[in-house]
Design an enzyme around this catalytic site. Sequence first.
Site, PDB file in Angstrom:
ATOM      1  N   ASP A 153       0.773  -0.915   0.355  1.00  0.00           N
ATOM      2  CA  ASP A 153      -0.182  -0.227   0.170  1.00  0.00           C
ATOM      3  C   ASP A 153       1.272   1.281  -0.003  1.00  0.00           C
ATOM      4  O   ASP A 153       2.008   1.349   0.731  1.00  0.00           O
ATOM      5  CB  ASP A 153      -0.488   0.141   1.341  1.00  0.00           C
ATOM      6  CG  ASP A 153      -2.204   0.265   1.450  1.00  0.00           C
ATOM      7  OD1 ASP A 153      -2.698   1.089   0.199  1.00  0.00           O
ATOM      8  OD2 ASP A 153      -2.742  -0.447   1.680  1.00  0.00           O
TER       9      ASP A 153
ATOM     10  N   HIS B 110     -10.325  -4.031   4.347  1.00  0.00           N
ATOM     11  CA  HIS B 110     -10.084  -3.350   5.596  1.00  0.00           C
ATOM     12  C   HIS B 110     -11.161  -1.772   5.839  1.00  0.00           C
ATOM     13  O   HIS B 110     -11.364  -1.457   6.819  1.00  0.00           O
ATOM     14  CB  HIS B 110      -8.684  -3.060   5.967  1.00  0.00           C
ATOM     15  CG  HIS B 110      -8.050  -2.246   4.887  1.00  0.00           C
ATOM     16  ND1 HIS B 110      -8.070  -2.689   3.670  1.00  0.00           N
ATOM     17  CD2 HIS B 110      -8.250  -0.575   4.907  1.00  0.00           C
ATOM     18  CE1 HIS B 110      -7.664  -1.528   3.388  1.00  0.00           C
ATOM     19  NE2 HIS B 110      -7.876  -0.067   3.899  1.00  0.00           N
ATOM     20  N   ASP B 111     -11.937  -1.727   4.446  1.00  0.00           N
ATOM     21  CA  ASP B 111     -12.616  -0.570   4.721  1.00  0.00           C
ATOM     22  C   ASP B 111     -13.763  -0.842   4.742  1.00  0.00           C
ATOM     23  O   ASP B 111     -14.859   0.226   4.700  1.00  0.00           O
ATOM     24  CB  ASP B 111     -12.069   0.813   3.496  1.00  0.00           C
ATOM     25  CG  ASP B 111     -10.982   1.341   3.383  1.00  0.00           C
ATOM     26  OD1 ASP B 111     -10.499   1.791   5.325  1.00  0.00           O
ATOM     27  OD2 ASP B 111     -10.430   1.993   2.836  1.00  0.00           O
TER      28      ASP B 111
ATOM     29  N   ASP C 260      -3.381   3.404  -2.835  1.00  0.00           N
ATOM     30  CA  ASP C 260      -4.798   4.668  -1.916  1.00  0.00           C
ATOM     31  C   ASP C 260      -5.391   5.890  -2.560  1.00  0.00           C
ATOM     32  O   ASP C 260      -4.771   6.855  -2.987  1.00  0.00           O
ATOM     33  CB  ASP C 260      -4.098   5.200  -0.469  1.00  0.00           C
ATOM     34  CG  ASP C 260      -5.265   5.154   0.261  1.00  0.00           C
ATOM     35  OD1 ASP C 260      -6.464   4.616   0.460  1.00  0.00           O
ATOM     36  OD2 ASP C 260      -5.337   5.909   1.200  1.00  0.00           O
TER      37      ASP C 260
ATOM     38  N   GLU D  87      -7.242   1.950  -5.401  1.00  0.00           N
ATOM     39  CA  GLU D  87      -8.087   2.954  -5.679  1.00  0.00           C
ATOM     40  C   GLU D  87      -9.061   3.870  -5.513  1.00  0.00           C
ATOM     41  O   GLU D  87      -8.240   5.622  -5.304  1.00  0.00           O
ATOM     42  CB  GLU D  87      -8.107   2.394  -3.617  1.00  0.00           C
ATOM     43  CG  GLU D  87      -8.964   2.579  -3.207  1.00  0.00           C
ATOM     44  CD  GLU D  87      -9.292   3.221  -1.300  1.00  0.00           C
ATOM     45  OE1 GLU D  87      -9.980   2.478  -0.879  1.00  0.00           O
ATOM     46  OE2 GLU D  87      -8.018   3.615  -1.293  1.00  0.00           O
TER      47      GLU D  87
END
Length: 484
Positions: free
Chosen positions: A105, A322-323, A206, A261
């Site tokens: 990430d 994770h979101d 991200d 993302e």
Amino acid sequence: MGEQKTQKEMLWWRNAVFYEIYMPSFCDGNGDGIGDFPGLISKLDYLQELGIGGIWLTPFYPSPRVDNGYDISDYCEVDPDYGTLADFDRLVSEAHRRGIKVIADLVLNHTSSKHPWFIESRSSRSSSKRDWYIWKDPVNGNAPNNWESFFGGPAWEWDEATGQYYYHAFAKEQVDLNWAHPEVRQAMKDVMKFWLDRGIDGFRLDVINFLKVSGQFPDNPVDASGVQEHRYDQNQEGILEAIREICDFVRSRKSVFMVGEVGSEDMAVLREYSGGSLLDVVFNFNLGSRKELHVQDLFHELKHMEELHGPDQLPTLFFSSHDMPRHISRFSSGEEEAGRRRAKLMAALMLTAKGVPFIYYGDEIGISDFIPAHIGEMKDIQGLTAYRIAKESGMPEAEALEAAIAKSRDHSRTPMQWNASPNAGFSTREPWISLSSSFRDVHVENQRGKTDRYMSSIGLSSVSAGIILRFMTGNMCSCARKMN
């Protein structure tokens, strides 16, 4: 022949099943209650057994952890909680030895407010790094415009010392960089080169569509219900050129996997960011973030993705991260067994449909969501911000907690469940976040070799969950890949 081999190497990710590892929650190797690289290294054989071709690491850089690592204070180091640079190097080496690629990430949009760059920028208006961030004068004594943070509240923070506002799309401790500045772009290229030189196989970028904002800073429109439309603070003109510059830079050094993302569920928006000289893939939230499972809707979306993707584009296949809450809980309709049956179907779909699959750690054994009993159990900044805003508006405690739970991302961030020991085999001490209530029954040790468990009851032979997944990736998945 040499050209074919090079092309195959460049497209290695088309045949890989990826596994997202939320770093603080996978495996604690030093007994401090936080996952780390030594713990992860100890589980590489497990990932190899699953048939995983690539792991995606959430941020492991030094950070105050306002947003659990997505507020980076040093891009070229490892947070001591996760280990050392030597531990990272050993992870990459050991993963590669097992045929597993490693992608990391990377947050290019913003830094922590504790990053030396921002500390210097904030020191004075004449600082050499002042324009590395987005600073604006007040307008009529107020913030420069009405832009809202995606965590809630205004996206502008007043700095008393220098008499200007700075912009933050997320928490005020996550300060947006000014990507119009050439020195910022070069500094981030240096960061990417640092990790490429250490053997990283790609980056997950991200919220990359937030990289640029409108230079005119007009107010965002607000609908009749008071919800702001983020028209001028994402997907702005010049964003694709910036992404192309990033991708050209990394690909000039190594054949890597570039994942984006993009904060949108609109397929027409998502498709603009991948293919050709842009990102290899983006996360398809139009499919993966569905709150409920409706077969016809799912089929329609898969068909829509097939129609809109070009010949040089591939969709991504995921239903948890994770979101967001885990899909085993989202799709359960309140019934645990129904949720498990549906999650098995989702696993089969992800591993056979056209696209690049991303499995979220623990989904292969059926971990369910964590729901905090009180605000003291909540860790996530998004949920805590929602709670604070609710309380400030006069909302009763029970309703404020409900509002916080609705926004919180803690649901899916609980420790990996390895066995039935008091801390689920994750650590020898109390973990940094509470365990899912399912840990006594749902864990890796309990699922090996059993046909009545989550992954191993998909309908294949009586072997371990890992062997089943390996079978699926090696057979059904390879068939699916031939269609790509």
